[in-house]
Design an enzyme around this catalytic site. Structure first.
Site, mmCIF file in Angstrom:
data_model
loop_
_atom_site.group_PDB
_atom_site.id
_atom_site.type_symbol
_atom_site.label_atom_id
_atom_site.label_comp_id
_atom_site.label_asym_id
_atom_site.label_seq_id
_atom_site.Cartn_x
_atom_site.Cartn_y
_atom_site.Cartn_z
ATOM 1 N N CYS A 1 -11.223 -0.530 2.335
ATOM 2 C CA CYS A 1 -10.598 -0.875 3.609
ATOM 3 C C CYS A 1 -10.077 0.379 4.300
ATOM 4 C CB CYS A 1 -9.456 -1.866 3.387
ATOM 5 S SG CYS A 1 -10.013 -3.504 2.886
ATOM 6 N N ARG A 52 0.814 -1.223 0.000
ATOM 7 C CA ARG A 52 0.000 0.000 0.000
ATOM 8 C C ARG A 52 0.845 1.269 0.000
ATOM 9 N NH1 ARG A 52 -2.103 -3.589 -1.185
ATOM 10 N NH2 ARG A 52 -4.044 -4.566 -0.542
ATOM 11 N N GLU A 87 -5.447 3.343 6.176
ATOM 12 C CA GLU A 87 -5.137 3.203 4.753
ATOM 13 C C GLU A 87 -5.758 4.330 3.933
ATOM 14 O OE1 GLU A 87 -6.089 0.038 1.162
ATOM 15 O OE2 GLU A 87 -5.458 -0.732 3.107
#
EC number: 1.3.1.98
Length: 292
Positions: free
Chosen positions: A218, A170, A288
């Site tokens: 998410c 990520r 995130e």
């Protein structure tokens, strides 16, 4: 202000940003523009830089939470056909940074190219996907990125490739203001097999994630070797609600919003989740989504 003088007809003041994000929350942008070409984008960025006005780029808004008080400076959103083209040459896919990831995936699969089908169901633009190295258990987009054309906050344009690109979970080393375009190096595959696999993955994701609600994907990154969703569920937080924000009862790493929700509700719920997981598991969950 020169920016408002030179681009007065292109800039909207106090533009509500909630309508431009998946969560449908948050306050306005002090200034907001949707350039109609790369040249206009560059001119806006250079004018803002000359006046030391902060600039943010708004992509698909699928991984973004705007605070209730809104955003100062200039927010630029790429809309329409600007940087949204997708083309295929051999094994190479060329995509404008504002092209929807879903469109890039479908074009690649239709051309019999493998490497993106596992990303099906991930919302947003290809630029956002590359910047955050989007992916899942079946792979990440950074694995197939060959080069990226970027624009800096000064309006400078150049291409990053090879050792200039680093991808981790990520994360990417791309920190410039705009991803103008990307080149993806894919592999040949069978169209029918790729289509079958893509549909199968889509069905699996659709069954486990709250796509029918307002959500931003998410919320937390998975700690190494662990699942953030499982940690949150094991902490007894599924269905927990603060105001109009709720931990999804389908997938605990999603926060869904209901009528009357505010960004403060989401932020308070994020803090509660982090605190509870820290207490129960001794693990600090890292957010995130982007928060402006």
């Amino acid at each position: 202000m020169t920016l408002l003088t030179d681009f007065g007809n292109k800039i909207r003041l106090d533009e509500p940003l909630a309508q431009h994000t998946w969560l449908k929350l948050g306050g306005p942008a002090q200034m907001f523009a949707e350039p109609e070409s790369v040249e206009e984008l560059q001119a806006l960025v250079q004018a803002a830089d000359a006046e030391e006005i902060p600039v943010r780029l708004l992509g698909g808004g699928s991984n973004l939470l705007i605070r209730d008080e809104g955003v100062s400076g200039l927010v630029i959103r790429l809309a329409g056909d600007v940087l949204s083209s997708v083309s295929v040459e051999g094994n190479i896919v060329h995509a404008g940074g504002a092209a929807l990831l879903s469109h890039v995936i479908s074009q690649s699969v239709s051309a019999g190219l493998a490497g993106l089908e596992s990303l099906v169901g991930i919302p947003g633009t290809i630029g956002g996907a590359v910047r955050g190295n989007a992916g899942g258990r079946h792979g990440e987009i950074g694995e197939v990125v060959r080069s990226v054309e970027v624009m800096t906050t000064r309006g400078e344009v150049f291409v990053r490739s090879g050792d200039e690109l680093t991808f981790e979970y990520r994360f990417s080393s791309i920190n410039e203001l705009v991803i103008l375009s990307v080149e993806l190096d894919l592999k040949r595959g069978d169209v029918e097999e790729l289509t079958r696999r893509m549909r199968q993955l889509w069905i699996t994701k659709k069954a486990s994630q709250p796509f029918s609600f307002q959500s931003a994907g998410c919320i937390f990154k998975n700690p190494r070797g662990l699942s953030a969703g499982s940690l949150i569920e094991q902490s007894g937080l599924k269905g927990t609600r603060i105001g109009g924000a709720e931990v999804s009862d389908r997938h605990a790493n999603f926060i869904v919003t209901h009528a009357g929700a505010t960004s403060a509700d989401v932020l308070n719920l994020i803090e509660l989740i982090q605190s509870r997981v820290r207490e129960r598991h001794g693990i600090d969950l890292e957010v995130e989504i982007k928060i402006w």
